[in-house]
Design an enzyme around this catalytic site. Structure first.
Site, PDB file in Angstrom:
ATOM      1  N   LYS A 189       0.826  -1.212   0.000  1.00 18.66           N
ATOM      2  CA  LYS A 189       0.000   0.000   0.000  1.00 18.66           C
ATOM      3  C   LYS A 189       0.858   1.259   0.000  1.00 18.66           C
ATOM      4  O   LYS A 189       0.479   2.265  -0.583  1.00 18.66           O
ATOM      5  CB  LYS A 189      -0.969  -0.004   1.186  1.00 18.66           C
ATOM      6  CG  LYS A 189      -2.054  -1.049   1.025  1.00 18.66           C
ATOM      7  CD  LYS A 189      -3.251  -0.787   1.910  1.00 18.66           C
ATOM      8  CE  LYS A 189      -4.347  -1.790   1.562  1.00 18.66           C
ATOM      9  NZ  LYS A 189      -5.539  -1.684   2.377  1.00 18.66           N
ATOM     10  N   LYS A 235      -5.806 -10.467 -10.122  1.00 21.90           N
ATOM     11  CA  LYS A 235      -7.089 -10.728  -9.470  1.00 21.90           C
ATOM     12  C   LYS A 235      -8.053  -9.565  -9.710  1.00 21.90           C
ATOM     13  O   LYS A 235      -7.627  -8.424  -9.910  1.00 21.90           O
ATOM     14  CB  LYS A 235      -6.905 -11.006  -7.973  1.00 21.90           C
ATOM     15  CG  LYS A 235      -6.599  -9.789  -7.124  1.00 21.90           C
ATOM     16  CD  LYS A 235      -6.885 -10.062  -5.651  1.00 21.90           C
ATOM     17  CE  LYS A 235      -7.050  -8.728  -4.923  1.00 21.90           C
ATOM     18  NZ  LYS A 235      -7.801  -8.767  -3.723  1.00 21.90           N
ATOM     19  N   LYS A 241     -10.844  -3.707  -7.002  1.00 15.66           N
ATOM     20  CA  LYS A 241     -11.231  -2.299  -7.159  1.00 15.66           C
ATOM     21  C   LYS A 241     -10.073  -1.480  -7.681  1.00 15.66           C
ATOM     22  O   LYS A 241     -10.237  -0.573  -8.480  1.00 15.66           O
ATOM     23  CB  LYS A 241     -11.596  -1.707  -5.792  1.00 15.66           C
ATOM     24  CG  LYS A 241     -12.922  -2.099  -5.276  1.00 15.66           C
ATOM     25  CD  LYS A 241     -13.199  -1.371  -3.965  1.00 15.66           C
ATOM     26  CE  LYS A 241     -12.390  -1.904  -2.800  1.00 15.66           C
ATOM     27  NZ  LYS A 241     -13.113  -2.702  -1.833  1.00 15.66           N
TER      28      LYS A 241
HETATM   29  P1  ADP Z   1     -10.098  -5.195  -3.554  1.00 16.49           P
HETATM   30  O1  ADP Z   1      -8.849  -5.909  -4.037  1.00 16.49           O
HETATM   31  O2  ADP Z   1     -11.153  -5.158  -4.613  1.00 16.49           O
HETATM   32  O3  ADP Z   1      -9.781  -3.842  -2.965  1.00 16.49           O
HETATM   33  P2  ADP Z   1     -10.265  -6.056  -0.840  1.00 16.49           P
HETATM   34  O4  ADP Z   1      -8.785  -6.182  -0.753  1.00 16.49           O
HETATM   35  O5  ADP Z   1     -10.935  -4.906  -0.150  1.00 16.49           O
HETATM   36  O6  ADP Z   1     -10.688  -6.078  -2.380  1.00 16.49           O
HETATM   37  O7  ADP Z   1     -10.887  -7.425  -0.324  1.00 16.49           O
HETATM   38  C1  ADP Z   1     -12.043  -7.588   0.472  1.00 16.49           C
HETATM   39  C2  ADP Z   1     -12.327  -9.075   0.639  1.00 16.49           C
HETATM   40  O8  ADP Z   1     -12.638  -9.709  -0.632  1.00 16.49           O
HETATM   41  C3  ADP Z   1     -11.142  -9.872   1.187  1.00 16.49           C
HETATM   42  O9  ADP Z   1     -11.634 -10.861   2.080  1.00 16.49           O
HETATM   43  C4  ADP Z   1     -10.523 -10.525  -0.038  1.00 16.49           C
HETATM   44  O10 ADP Z   1      -9.869 -11.722   0.281  1.00 16.49           O
HETATM   45  C5  ADP Z   1     -11.736 -10.770  -0.939  1.00 16.49           C
HETATM   46  N1  ADP Z   1     -11.364 -10.639  -2.370  1.00 16.49           N
HETATM   47  C6  ADP Z   1     -10.931  -9.511  -2.979  1.00 16.49           C
HETATM   48  N2  ADP Z   1     -10.702  -9.702  -4.301  1.00 16.49           N
HETATM   49  C7  ADP Z   1     -11.001 -11.009  -4.539  1.00 16.49           C
HETATM   50  C8  ADP Z   1     -10.971 -11.826  -5.725  1.00 16.49           C
HETATM   51  N3  ADP Z   1     -10.615 -11.322  -6.910  1.00 16.49           N
HETATM   52  N4  ADP Z   1     -11.331 -13.124  -5.623  1.00 16.49           N
HETATM   53  C9  ADP Z   1     -11.725 -13.649  -4.422  1.00 16.49           C
HETATM   54  N5  ADP Z   1     -11.786 -12.928  -3.273  1.00 16.49           N
HETATM   55  C10 ADP Z   1     -11.418 -11.627  -3.310  1.00 16.49           C
END
Ligand code: ADP
Ligand code: TRP
Length: 325
Positions: free
Chosen positions: A114, A195, A198
């Site tokens: 981050k 992956k 957001k």
């Molecule tokens: P982002 O990467 O979209 O910002 P976060 O890091 O806020 O998402 O993740 C929030 C939750 O969703 C966590 O528990 C994370 O493990 C799950 N998560 C995020 N992206 C994925 C994905 N592409 N596939 C499966 N689970 C995910």
């Protein structure tokens, strides 16, 4: 009599949830609430450690509450609350700060990642984020935390903080386990080597609240190939498996096996399946949206319930630490 185990988890309110978040987190929360004593929080204090617009924050908090409820979290079965409404969380985080070696926080890979992504805003909160997370979890003497892999290191640190505290002040906190959410990683629509996130932009994600036309448009623009390509087929197959009808999955598996895969046909079917899967969710969310007072009431009641336990934990903690006259 066996006491129900306590589960705690939280999601940051920092933009719309996508189908990866849904499979990785929210869907499991809904399943867990029937078996355990569950706390599901909106981690607003965590979310302000990133770059954000203060004008958007309260809507993001409210939207996440709508997502929680529309996905099926039931305030009669679990406690749903906004982190900042229970000030004891930051109090406990301060006490944990005094027993957490800086070297432990310097090892956190998420902090390093981050810091690179927001190099003009490497703030103290971002560094201390895992300590606040430990306070969230240990406040309720949690037995287990359902999270994605990206959070394992933070849960490991939470266990260490529990141990440091117990060793110094006497047995107070259990060491919580992590519950690995057994979901496949959902990959980005535009780059299936990354992956879905957001942080890679809206085009890479399908929002759980996206309308059918939006889903269709995004999937139309998603990766494609005219050739026989296992990686690309696997990307779609994972989505079909989780959101599609069995009939469609079988049909396209067969097409693929026969090296006769038509991605345009697959995309149309998949877009429709995803839109159908989330139709009840969208409907419930629209209903809730019309009734913001009811949603706020649910959050207030959740905070009230959580605060009762948090006050007790803080009383015990302050006594043990030596802060009670
Ligand atoms: P982002 O990467 O979209 O910002 P976060 O890091 O806020 O998402 O993740 C929030 C939750 O969703 C966590 O528990 C994370 O493990 C799950 N998560 C995020 N992206 C994925 C994905 N592409 N596939 C499966 N689970 C995910
Ligand atoms: N840090 C978590 C995330 O970004 C959110 C979170 C805050 C959390 N407090 C928590 C998760 C406690 C589990 C338990 O996804």
């Amino acid at each position: 009599m066996n006491k129900k185990q306590t589960i705690f988890s939280a999601i940051q309110p920092s933009g719309e949830l996508h189908i990866g978040n849904y499979l990785g987190a929210l869907k499991n929360f809904v399943e867990l609430q029937d078996k355990y004593n569950c706390f599901f929080f909106i981690a607003d204090y965590h979310s302000i450690t990133g770059d954000y617009n203060p004008k958007e924050k309260s809507k993001q908090i409210f939207d996440l509450a709508l997502d929680f409820l529309a996905a099926g979290l039931d305030p009669k079965k679990c406690t749903i609350a906004v982190q900042s409404q229970i000030p004891e969380h930051t109090e406990l985080a301060w006490i944990f700060n005094t027993i957490t070696p800086i070297s432990e926080l310097q090892r956190m890979t998420q902090f390093k990642d981050k810091s690179q992504n927001q190099d003009k805003n490497i703030n103290m909160g971002l560094f201390d984020y895992p300590v606040l997370m430990a306070a969230d979890i240990l406040m309720y003497k949690t037995d287990a935390v359902p999270v994605g892999q990206d959070q394992f290191q933070h849960i490991e640190l939470t266990r260490k903080i529990a141990r440091f505290f117990n060793n110094k002040f006497g047995k107070t906190f259990p060491e919580p386990k992590d519950i690995i959410t057994e979901t496949p990683k959902i990959m980005s629509l535009i780059d299936p080597t990354k992956k879905m996130s957001k942080s890679h932009g809206v085009k890479s994600c399908i929002g759980i609240n996206d309308e059918p036309e939006v889903i269709k448009k995004k999937i139309k623009k998603a990766v494609s190939t005219t050739e026989y390509n296992k990686d690309i087929y696997d990307f779609y197959a994972t989505l079909l498996e989780n959101f599609g009808s069995e009939k469609n999955k079988k049909y396209f598996d067969e097409q693929f096996k026969n090296k006769d895969i038509k991605f345009s046909e697959l995309k149309d079917a998949l877009a429709e399946d995803i839109a159908n899967y989330f139709a009840p969710f969208r409907e419930k969310r629209k209903e809730l949206e019309k009734n913001p007072e009811e949603v706020k009431k649910i959050l207030n009641e959740g905070a009230e319930r959580a605060r009762k336990i948090a006050r007790e934990t803080m009383k015990e903690v302050k006594e043990k630490v030596g802060l009670v006259l």
